[in-house]
Each structure stands twice: as structure tokens, then as C-alpha cells.
Enzyme design. Structure first.
Site, PDB file in Angstrom:
ATOM      1  N   HIS A  80      57.865 -26.060 -63.072  1.00 42.39           N
ATOM      2  CA  HIS A  80      58.978 -26.989 -62.990  1.00 42.39           C
ATOM      3  C   HIS A  80      58.673 -28.014 -61.907  1.00 42.39           C
ATOM      4  CE1 HIS A  80      60.688 -23.644 -60.302  1.00 42.39           C
ATOM      5  NE2 HIS A  80      60.337 -24.612 -59.488  1.00 42.39           N
ATOM      6  N   CYS A 114      64.027 -29.030 -63.576  1.00 45.39           N
ATOM      7  CA  CYS A 114      63.660 -30.239 -64.296  1.00 45.39           C
ATOM      8  C   CYS A 114      62.280 -30.029 -64.900  1.00 45.39           C
ATOM      9  CB  CYS A 114      63.663 -31.443 -63.354  1.00 45.39           C
ATOM     10  SG  CYS A 114      63.071 -32.970 -64.107  1.00 45.39           S
ATOM     11  N   ASN A 120      55.095 -22.796 -60.888  1.00 43.39           N
ATOM     12  CA  ASN A 120      56.142 -22.182 -61.699  1.00 43.39           C
ATOM     13  C   ASN A 120      56.540 -23.052 -62.882  1.00 43.39           C
ATOM     14  OD1 ASN A 120      56.374 -19.827 -60.175  1.00 43.39           O
ATOM     15  ND2 ASN A 120      57.766 -20.802 -58.716  1.00 43.39           N
TER      16      ASN A 120
END
Length: 400
Positions: A273, A308, A271
Site C-alpha cells: 500500500h 490507498c 505491504n
């Protein structure tokens, strides 16, 4: 005579000069040109057991299937047995159990499975559960309805309780199932037990919400997605749903701070991240070495706040509770006065051991915070709390 149904790889038909060639596509003999697929079934008899191989997959309208789909071999119908992963359906067909072996690269210096390895196994069995359900699309655990609506799962909270760590070569059984969580969420639980003794080694629970893959905003659960996953809900818990104790936000006064953590490309998941297992590694890196050597983690709670990315600079903060503060103070005093009892602090030894005068000592606790180390403000990534208990005086494979 028993019959087991599971997936087999599709045969590849060589193209002739009259066929247009695409290295990423394969022409399948059992696929109709109008886009509907026929299931090709063969039987093989071994030792009195008939095994049925059933080819199932989605195809494009021109009768071609991408090489990726052939290699992934994602089922489109519910499966009861996953021979390749040693997984079976349990709990009336809606739960999942997988047998795994602890590999040499999954253990740490004490020759037991690391927390990162345990978290990776939890993630893998969860995905394999969705794989067997027949609901898995091309996304990272996303169903067909989720992919249609550009939705992905993101974890908002996770708790893992570890009573005992598996050793290298040990065979484990991991059970996982899902249950409802409000109107727009889902909970997933796990139990990890020893296959040899049946003893439960660890329990885990997690809460998941939906995020729009494009806008990166939380989303409500569409009715078509609810209809997909609701039949799989089980009304049992691995860890009781108590009112969670608030995890305070740390600031610059935290005792331990690491301000130069940079995600690598290898830290990103499908995904795009940073994977949540990486967060745990950053947290534990701020725990003092002498605690890691003398204690083992028995409980961890994670509250996720934001994603993040690969360009973010991360700051990890860690602060012990009151008892931990006392131990750390004694340790610092010990370092300043190494002549005291040959460098060993009696008070610190009593506190880190079994308590004072035989009284049971409560476990150590640390509060954690990961945040973006920004110029204007520090955005929270995840808050956490870890609980640590004294290691057993005997460890597996003490001499090698």
C-alpha cells in the site's frame, strides 16, 4: 578487554556435481542437516579490542538457507550493538539509538532536512529497533508471532513536532522506543537531537494497530504477539498524550484542491500500500507557495482512515484557518492590484510578519484531507493538520 557481538555473513560453500544446484540457496557448513543450527564464532583482535563474530540465522529442515536470509542477516537473538547502522541499545536495553548524517539528497531548497526525510528516518530507526530486538521476521516490522498469524502493523495516528531542522552534513542522534496503547495497539515515540550540541530538534509519537495481511481488516492482538512485545514497553512519552483536537472533514468548498494525484508503483511499500510518507507529500503540495517560502512546518498531525492502492486516484484538499483565510484574501487582492505599493500588501505583510503593532502573531494552521476520488463516493484516506511558523531571517548556507 571489551567484547562486542554482532552478525557476520555466512560463508558460501561451492556445490559439487553430486549436489543439486539452486541459485537461491546456499549450503552452509555450520548448519546441521536436521535443521538445527550451530553458531560459528570467530574472534578478531584489533587495537586491543576483541570482536566476536557470531553467525545466527534460521534455516530450513534440509540444511539450506535462502540467499535472501543470508543477505538480510536478520538476527534471531537480541543485539546490543548494530555496528553497520551505528545503533546501540539504550533505556536498559529496550530502547534504540541510532546516529545518522543528513545527506545532500535529504535537504530541500532552504538546505535543511525536508519533512519527508525526517519521516523516512523515523520509519527506518523503528525498523532497525525491531531488527536489533531479535523479533523481526520477514515482514515489514512484523514479529514472528505476527507473521504466523498473517498480521502486519499499520499506523493510525502520527504527530511530529519540529523545533529546528537539521542542516546538510549535520550528525543526528535518534532515540526510539515503544509503549502500550490499549489492549490491541502500540505507541512508538522518537526524539531527534543534534549530536554536536545535544539540542532536541524534533519529537514524534505514533499509534499502531494490527491488520490481517490477507483480509485487510483490523485485528486483535494475539497473546503470543503481546508476549513478544510487552517486555519492550517503556513508560515515557516524547509528546504528552493530550485529548486530541478533532480534525474536521473538508469538502469541495476547501480553498485548495488537487484532484488528479495518481500513486506510482514506486510509492508502494513492502505491504503493497502507499507509504504514509507519500501522503504527507501530497498534502504539502496543496499549501500555497508563498507560505512554503516564508514559513516552515512546526507541527503535523495525521489521522489515517484507510489504505490507498496503486490504482486509486487521490484528491488532496487544503483549507487555512481563520487567520490564514484573511492572509489568503489579502494575497488575492494584492494579485488583483499590483500597483499597490509596488505589488506588496502592507496588511498581508503585517499579518505574515510579527503581528500588528508588535503583538505576537500565532502560527498559521491548515487542515488537510486526502480521499479517494471515486465516482460514487469519496473515501477518506487521511485527515491532517499542519502548523506553520515564520522562518528565521537567516538560513544556513545563504550563499553558495
Amino acid at each position: 578487554m571489551a567484547t562486542f557481538s554482532y552478525l557476520a555473513y555466512f560463508p558460501v560453500r561451492c556445490s559439487s556435481n553430486r549436489d543439486s544446484y539452486d541459485p537461491n540457496k546456499q549450503k552452509l557448513n555450520n548448519i546441521k542437516i536436521n535443521g538445527t543450527s550451530t553458531k560459528s564464532t570467530t574472534k578478531q583482535v584489533e587495537a586491543g579490542v576483541t570482536t566476536t563474530f557470531t553467525s545466527v540465522a534460521s534455516v530450513t529442515a534440509n540444511g539450506y538457507m535462502t540467499e535472501q536470509k543470508v543477505r538480510q542477516n536478520i538476527p534471531t537473538t537480541k543485539q546490543s550493538v548494530d555496528h553497520f547502522r551505528q545503533g546501540i541499545a539504550v533505556e536498559g536495553g529496550v530502547g534504540y539509538r541510532q546516529r545518522v548524517v543528513i545527506r545532500s539528497y535529504e535537504v530541500g531548497p532552504d538546505k535543511t532536512a525536508t519533512l519527508e526525510s525526517i519521516l523516512n528516518l523515523l520509519q527506518e530507526t523503528a525498523l532497525n529497533h525491531v531488527w536489533m530486538s531479535g523479533l523481526l521476521s520477514d515482514g515489514f516490522g512484523a514479529t514472528h508471532g505476527m507473521m504466523k498469524n498473517d498480521l502486519i502493523w499499520v499506523v493510525s495516528r502520527m504527530q511530529v513536532q519540529v523545533d529546528q531542522y537539521a542542516i546538510w552534513g549535520e550528525v543526528l542522534e535518534i532515540d526510539t522506543w515503544v509503549r502500550a496503547s490499549g489492549k490491541n495497539g502500540m505507541k512508538r515515540d522518537w526524539l531527534i537531537r543534534s549530536q554536536a550540541t545535544g539540542q532536541v530538534f524534533a519529537r514524534a509519537t505514533s499509534t499502531w494497530v494490527m491488520m490481517n495481511r490477507k483480509t485487510r481488516r483490523l485485528s486483535k492482538m494475539p497473546e503470543e504477539v503481546r508476549a513478544e512485545i510487552a517486555p519492550w514497553f517503556i513508560g515515557k512519552q516524547a509528546i504528552a498524550d493530550d485529548v486530541p483536537e478533532k480534525i474536521v472533514k473538508l469538502d469541495s468548498k476547501a480553498m485548495y484542491v488537487n484532484s488528479d494525484l495518481k500513486p506510482k508503483r514506486s510509492d508502494l511499500d513492502m505491504n503493497h500500500h502507499v507509504n504514509n510518507v507519500k501522503y504527507v507529500r501530497w498534502m504539502l503540495e496543496t499549501v500555497p507557495d508563498h507560505i512554503l517560502e516564508s514559513h516552515q512546518l512546526s507541527d503535523i498531525i495525521l489521522e489515517y482512515r484507510r489504505e490507498c492502492g496503486s490504482s486509486d486516484i487521490v484528491q488532496s484538499l487544503c483549507d487555512p484557518d481563520e487567520e490564514g483565510m484573511l492572509i489568503e484574501g489579502l494575497k488575492q487582492q494584492e494579485n488583483r492590484d499590483m500597483n499597490l505599493m509596488n505589488g506588496y500588501s502592507l496588511a498581508a505583510g503585517i499579518l505574515e510578519g510579527g503581528g500588528f503593532l508588535g503583538f505576537e502573531k500565532p502560527p498559521l494552521r491548515y487542515t488537510h484531507l486526502l480521499q479517494i476520488n471515486g465516482e460514487t463516493k469519496n473515501e477518506e484516506i487521511v485527515r491532517g493538520r499542519t502548523t506553520w511558523k515564520k522562518k528565521s531571517p537567516t538560513t544556513p548556507f545563504s550563499s553558495m
